[in-house]
Design an enzyme around this catalytic site. Structure first.
Site, mmCIF file in Angstrom:
data_model
loop_
_atom_site.group_PDB
_atom_site.id
_atom_site.type_symbol
_atom_site.label_atom_id
_atom_site.label_comp_id
_atom_site.label_asym_id
_atom_site.label_seq_id
_atom_site.Cartn_x
_atom_site.Cartn_y
_atom_site.Cartn_z
ATOM 1 N N SER A 117 0.806 -1.223 0.000
ATOM 2 C CA SER A 117 0.000 0.000 0.000
ATOM 3 C C SER A 117 0.838 1.273 0.000
ATOM 4 O O SER A 117 0.306 2.351 -0.165
ATOM 5 C CB SER A 117 -0.968 -0.002 1.187
ATOM 6 O OG SER A 117 -0.255 0.205 2.385
ATOM 7 N N LYS A 154 0.514 4.506 6.879
ATOM 8 C CA LYS A 154 -0.071 5.365 5.853
ATOM 9 C C LYS A 154 0.462 6.787 5.996
ATOM 10 O O LYS A 154 1.045 7.149 7.019
ATOM 11 C CB LYS A 154 -1.612 5.412 6.003
ATOM 12 C CG LYS A 154 -2.335 4.085 5.767
ATOM 13 C CD LYS A 154 -2.345 3.682 4.299
ATOM 14 C CE LYS A 154 -3.018 2.334 4.099
ATOM 15 N NZ LYS A 154 -2.228 1.210 4.662
#
Lengths: 199, 199
Positions: A117, A154
DNA sequence: TGAAATACTGTATATAATTACAGTATGAAC
DNA sequence: GTTCATACTGTAATTATATACAGTATTTCA
């Protein structure tokens, strides 16, 4: 482990600096000379206090027989994080490795990255990211967040009282938009470095 | 610096292991006991030889006054490489840092990456790549090549007697196709790891 | 308020440690 | 073919070091 008095901390720091500067621990006389003690027994007393509090070990009858008991400059590598357990809980520690040779900020632990990701910022599956847990999380930083026991890495792109937006650096993933009042959100730290092993 | 005899290397290794295990260097007696010497002077002689050859320093009149003179586990970081100079020439060494905490292969030096030609494999501008210079360069490995004094990091995708193809991992760059008989091509090593510092 | 911990001075001693000197034996270097 | 480096044994002396015991004064904690 007990806490040290100011004076004891000074002695302890002196021992540490002697070891790192000279390569061996000081004698009682060297400690006394440095601090201006008129008796080597002052140093002896301090060493006993440090031993009692668990900061050093003393080998009796051995010259310079002082060793630091708290040698752990080794940093835990966190693999999979079990649900409900604190990040640094023993069950999550894969192994311990020395500190990153570079790094402007302290590293509290390494986290093994799973998934793709974050490939657009060069963080790949199986990389180790170096995490500082005390830095204030800031916009545009890469953060380690725990959302209802799920740990994720993230980029933090928005943070306010009722809205937090976490961005995956990969087009195939959507942004994570959270109301921190409704879900359990914790920041475990900020990414300050990266290590990759290639074979 | 001179080279050590086998016996001297054993002594030197023992000193190093004592320092890392106990936290302080051994005495002459401890060396003698370990190696079965019947006289502490055997150890004394060895220490003098090690000192003469520049591997240790000895502080006279100081118990356990042995220090290692070369912290050679520190690995050079190579910044810009001057044309014509060997990779590890002093002028190219930015600084020296401890070894990568992980790494299956040995690391001979770190190279600071310039540019974005390898971003698709997660190697970014200013990253440090860990390089092993003795591994045989293989197809699909990330290699450090020197083409007519120009140092570059690329993926090796073809290698034969008259054709070498180096691929940039970024669509904006073309493959480098070389006839090694016509240009000066050297492989400086293989990339075995990566360190990134984030602020 | 009284005991324990802290932070020292001062003295003394057994032993740990360095290190010099005098040897022996072997192999390499010139 | 002798000098030098290596690799030890054996002895001994000086000094470096750990560490105990007996104090004093101040601060911390219960």
């Amino acid at each position: 482990m007990n806490t040290l008095t100011n004076r004891q901390k000074e002695i302890f720091d002196f021992i540490k600096s002697k070891i790192s500067d000279e390569g061996y621990p000081p004698t009682r006389m060297e400690i006394s000379k440095f601090f201006g003690f008129k008796s080597p027994n002052a140093a002896e007393d301090h060493l006993k206090a440090l031993k009692k509090k668990g900061f050093i070990n003393i080998l009796s009858g051995t010259s310079r027989g002082i060793s630091l008991s708290d040698d752990d400059d080794n940093i835990p590598v966190i693999g999979l994080v079990s649900a409900g357990s604190p990040m640094l809980a023993e069950e999550n520690v894969e192994k311990k490795i020395p500190a990153l040779p570079i790094s402007s900020h302290g590293v509290d632990f390494y986290l093994r990255v799973r998934g793709d990701s974050m490939i657009n910022v060069g963080i790949f599956d199986n990389d180790l990211i170096a995490v500082n847990k005390d830095l204030k999380v800031k916009k545009n930083a890469i953060v380690i967040a725990r959302i209802d026991d799920e740990v994720t890495v993230k980029t933090l792109i928005e943070i306010s009282n009722n809205k937090v937006v976490l961005k995956a650096e990969n087009e195939n993933y959507d942004d994570i938009v959270i109301n921190p009042n409704k879900v359990n959100l914790n920041f475990e730290g900020t990414c300050v470095g990266l290590i990759r092993n290639m074979n």
